[in-house]
Write an enzyme that holds these catalytic residues in place. Structure first.
Site, PDB file in Angstrom:
ATOM      1  N   LYS A 185      40.050  36.934  29.222  1.00  0.00           N
ATOM      2  CA  LYS A 185      41.331  36.272  29.559  1.00  0.00           C
ATOM      3  C   LYS A 185      41.303  35.547  31.007  1.00  0.00           C
ATOM      4  CE  LYS A 185      45.657  35.684  29.706  1.00  0.00           C
ATOM      5  NZ  LYS A 185      46.653  36.747  29.760  1.00  0.00           N
ATOM      6  N   LYS A 253      48.083  34.583  39.980  1.00  0.00           N
ATOM      7  CA  LYS A 253      47.834  35.760  40.183  1.00  0.00           C
ATOM      8  C   LYS A 253      46.279  35.691  39.253  1.00  0.00           C
ATOM      9  CE  LYS A 253      48.840  38.656  37.138  1.00  0.00           C
ATOM     10  NZ  LYS A 253      48.238  38.995  35.699  1.00  0.00           N
TER      11      LYS A 253
END
Length: 318
Positions: A185, A253
């Site tokens: 991811k 993030k």
């Protein structure tokens, strides 16, 4: 009676949970959808939308959801939120885990966070599957997410065609060791953020040298560098429409986590690192105030830091 649990009815979770209902994975009296969210109003609104046609129960804690369900999906927005909801004394996800309970965590976290949660769940006799998703609000609502999984293979096999298949267009199992899903991811999201950063700079360049941005977006769509990201985001960026599908603060993030992962792996990552710095600058700029807007809003920091005539004019029109 054993329901299907869903913890986190936010930007992503709402669409994912709705797909479980409309595609008849959950929502019957025999298998209700059992939900909880930190903001109760979101659960109430969800029931108002879907409760007439499907059986949905709202619980008072994440613990109660897990206790009532064989399988519980979790989709929290940030590492801080995930940690708080997972570990909360007497009311968190872990507090509800017992022998045979299954947790499927779909958030994007640091690898160490996923491993910590997996160890805690397995330590109480449960099963854990790491399943971060590639996709944002619209793909979640349409059921075209991509699940990137690691952990308990038997659990993955159970839900690949009985859960993941209605929430996503593909699901991939990388390894029985938790952490591999997160690695995948972060690679995907870092690349996506870097693409949008480069696109922002080149779109701003086009505008500042007198090229029509809409025509440039069309040209890009017709060549080898065509991307759905550019086609979807480009017109909205030009129009200053940054309604959030994937908030910039969340994109940043993930990019920071990917940069840290690259350092740990000893990989040269300078292009991605510079893009992460641009996102960090946009996120922290109080004047722009775009942290909660879509990650395409990185375009605004490019214009703010540019001295070209078009950028100056654009800034004056804000």
């Amino acid at each position: 009676m054993s329901g299907i649990g869903f913890v986190g009815i936010g930007i992503m979770g709402e669409g994912m949970a709705a797909r479980l209902l409309t595609e008849k994975i959950a929502g019957t009296t025999e298998k209700p959808l059992i939900i909880w969210n930190r903001t109760t109003a979101k659960c109430t609104a969800f029931v108002e939308t879907y409760g007439k046609d499907y059986t949905i129960e709202i619980k008072e804690s994440a613990k109660e959801v897990v206790e009532a369900c064989g399988i519980t999906y979790c989709m929290l927005s940030t590492p801080e939120a995930s940690k708080a909801v997972f570990e909360a004394d007497n009311v968190g996800v872990l507090a509800g885990v017992s022998e045979g309970k299954s947790i499927v965590d779909c958030a994007t976290l640091a690898e160490a966070d996923m491993k910590r949660m997996s160890e805690a769940v397995v330590g109480k006799g449960g099963r854990f599957l790491e399943a971060p998703v590639s996709g944002s609000k619209v793909p979640a609502a349409k059921g075209v997410l991509i699940f990137l999984c690691a952990g308990n293979k038997a659990l993955f096999d159970e839900i690949a065609d009985n859960g993941f298949n209605v929430m996503g267009k593909a699901s991939h199992f990388f390894n029985e060791e938790v952490g591999y899903g997160t690695r995948a991811k972060l690679v995907v999201n870092s690349l996506m953020g870097t693409m949008v950063a480069a696109f922002s700079e080149n779109l701003a360049l086009a505008e500042n040298v007198g090229l029509d941005p809409s025509t440039i977006i069309e040209v890009i769509s017709q060549g080898a560098i065509a991307s759905p990201v550019y086609a979807l985001k480009g017109p909205k960026m030009v129009a200053k429409d940054h309604a959030p599908n994937f908030p910039l603060k969340h994109a940043h993030k993930d990019m920071k986590l990917a940069s840290d992962m690259a350092k740990a792996a000893g990989v040269e990552f300078s292009v991605n690192d510079k893009a992460e710095e641009l996102f960090a600058k946009a996120r922290s700029d109080e004047g722009l105030n775009v942290a909660d807007q879509d990650f395409s809003a990185v375009f605004e920091i490019v214009h703010k830091e540019s001295s070209g005539d078009y950028s100056k004019k654009r800034k004056r029109s804000d």
